[in-house]
Design an enzyme around this catalytic site. Structure first.
Site, PDB file in Angstrom:
ATOM      1  N   ASP A  80       0.852  -1.184   0.000  1.00  0.00           N
ATOM      2  CA  ASP A  80       0.000   0.000   0.000  1.00  0.00           C
ATOM      3  C   ASP A  80       0.896   1.245   0.000  1.00  0.00           C
ATOM      4  O   ASP A  80       2.114   1.145   0.180  1.00  0.00           O
ATOM      5  CB  ASP A  80      -0.893  -0.039   1.244  1.00  0.00           C
ATOM      6  CG  ASP A  80      -1.708   1.215   1.412  1.00  0.00           C
ATOM      7  OD1 ASP A  80      -2.346   1.652   0.430  1.00  0.00           O
ATOM      8  OD2 ASP A  80      -1.710   1.782   2.521  1.00  0.00           O
ATOM      9  N   LYS A 121     -11.591   6.687  -3.114  1.00  0.00           N
ATOM     10  CA  LYS A 121     -11.978   7.877  -2.363  1.00  0.00           C
ATOM     11  C   LYS A 121     -13.456   8.236  -2.542  1.00  0.00           C
ATOM     12  O   LYS A 121     -14.065   8.798  -1.618  1.00  0.00           O
ATOM     13  CB  LYS A 121     -11.082   9.059  -2.750  1.00  0.00           C
ATOM     14  CG  LYS A 121      -9.591   8.802  -2.521  1.00  0.00           C
ATOM     15  CD  LYS A 121      -9.315   8.155  -1.162  1.00  0.00           C
ATOM     16  CE  LYS A 121      -7.841   7.833  -0.971  1.00  0.00           C
ATOM     17  NZ  LYS A 121      -7.600   6.969   0.199  1.00  0.00           N
TER      18      LYS A 121
END
Length: 332
Positions: A80, A121
């Site tokens: 990540d 998002k």
């Protein structure tokens, strides 16, 4: 002649096919009709497939089933970005989510902003609007609950704000570059990366990371796949771009629950959920640090993580232990 060949082929297929006894299976109605009345004209346009009673398929000449099992070593690590290799505490998106909701007239707390961290998002914003505390404040402000139009508007507002500040939170986490270099040079591993950021955001971030010595072998952003975390598609696309198989030969490293689920749902092996930057962590007393670490461990372990570590610097021994488990026949 053709009719005779068809009869022979059909007869042979019945001889070599696996034994079937009692569960429903699909067969072609035309074939079944021909077996009952070979000389009759069969209408194949209607009821071409239908269910018949049968049993679990099995090989009539063997009592065993062969199972392929990978017992090689780990070939790649997929990392990540924010919270794992840079931006300790994942401040970059959290402060922007706060700003977006503040501009809507419905401020949110940092804890609310962080809770769905790791997702695309847009999905992250939607999850925040589904929180009961946020929905209540939204209703008090507007006399209605937030809807999908609100989510889309906030996401469109989020993108330029995130691009404007993303470089302000691009500092590599201590030990990340050295660890990645060790994995690549000493353990011969490929390095992939996935993120909840969009491609336009990661294109900015990867330039800053490269200047600090971190350059993965591939990048996969949240808007490059049908659905991002916790779905497995970014990991699978990473495996394709890295040219690594089988999936058991990959390790997914993430600091969020959905990032862990991304790895486990992909079928591979799947760390700083404290929500503080390095200076804030250093200022904690031992009891507070231990309490926050325990909470982080509980969150990631409950998400299905095979291992939970304090930081990316602790990753090499984990790779060695997974290699041992693979050699002994274990799977993720």
């Amino acid at each position: 002649m053709l009719s005779t060949m068809r009869k022979v082929c059909f007869s042979s297929s019945r001889i070599i096919r696996p034994l079937v006894n009692s569960t429903d299976i699909l067969v072609r109605g035309a074939h079944q009709a021909k077996a009952q009345a070979p000389s009759a004209t069969v209408n194949t346009s209607e009821h071409d497939l239908k269910l018949v009673n049968g049993a679990l398929l099995k090989n009539p000449r063997s009592e065993y089933r062969m199972v392929r099992q990978y017992q090689g070593k780990i070939k790649a690590v997929i990392l990540d970005w924010s919270g794992t290799v840079l931006d300790c505490g994942v401040y970059s998106p959290a402060v922007v989510f706060n700003e977006v909701f503040k501009n809507e007239g419905v401020p949110i707390t940092m804890e609310e902003a962080r809770e769905p961290m790791g997702m695309h998002k847009r999905v992250h914003i939607r999850k925040v609007t589904e929180m009961e505390s946020v929905r209540r404040r939204w209703f008090e402000k507007f006399g209605r609950f937030p809807n999908e139009d609100d989510v889309e508007r906030m996401f469109q507002n989020f993108v330029p704000l995130q691009l404007d500040c993303i470089l302000d939170y691009s500092q590599m986490i201590t030990g990340a570059v050295d660890t990645v270099n060790y994995l690549r040079n000493n353990m011969n591993l490929k390095i992939g990366s996935t993120t909840g950021f969009t491609k336009s955001m990661i294109d900015v971030l990867k330039v800053a990371a490269t200047k600090q010595g971190y350059t993965p072998d591939c990048y996969v952003a949240a808007d490059e796949v049908p659905q991002a975390r916790p779905y497995p598609y970014m990991v699978w696309l990473s495996a394709i771009r890295l040219d690594v198989n089988p999936i058991e030969a990959l390790v997914k490293v993430d600091d969020t629950a959905d990032g862990v689920r991304e790895g486990t749902s992909a079928g591979c092996w799947s760390g700083n959920y404290v929500g503080l930057n390095e200076e804030e962590i250093a200022s904690l007393n031992d009891d507070d640090l231990e309490r926050k670490l325990k909470r982080s461990y509980d969150i990631l372990a409950n998400a299905g993580a095979h291992y939970v570590i304090d930081s990316i610097s602790d990753l090499p021994p984990v790779i060695e232990d997974i290699n041992r488990r693979l050699a002994s026949g274990e799977k993720p």
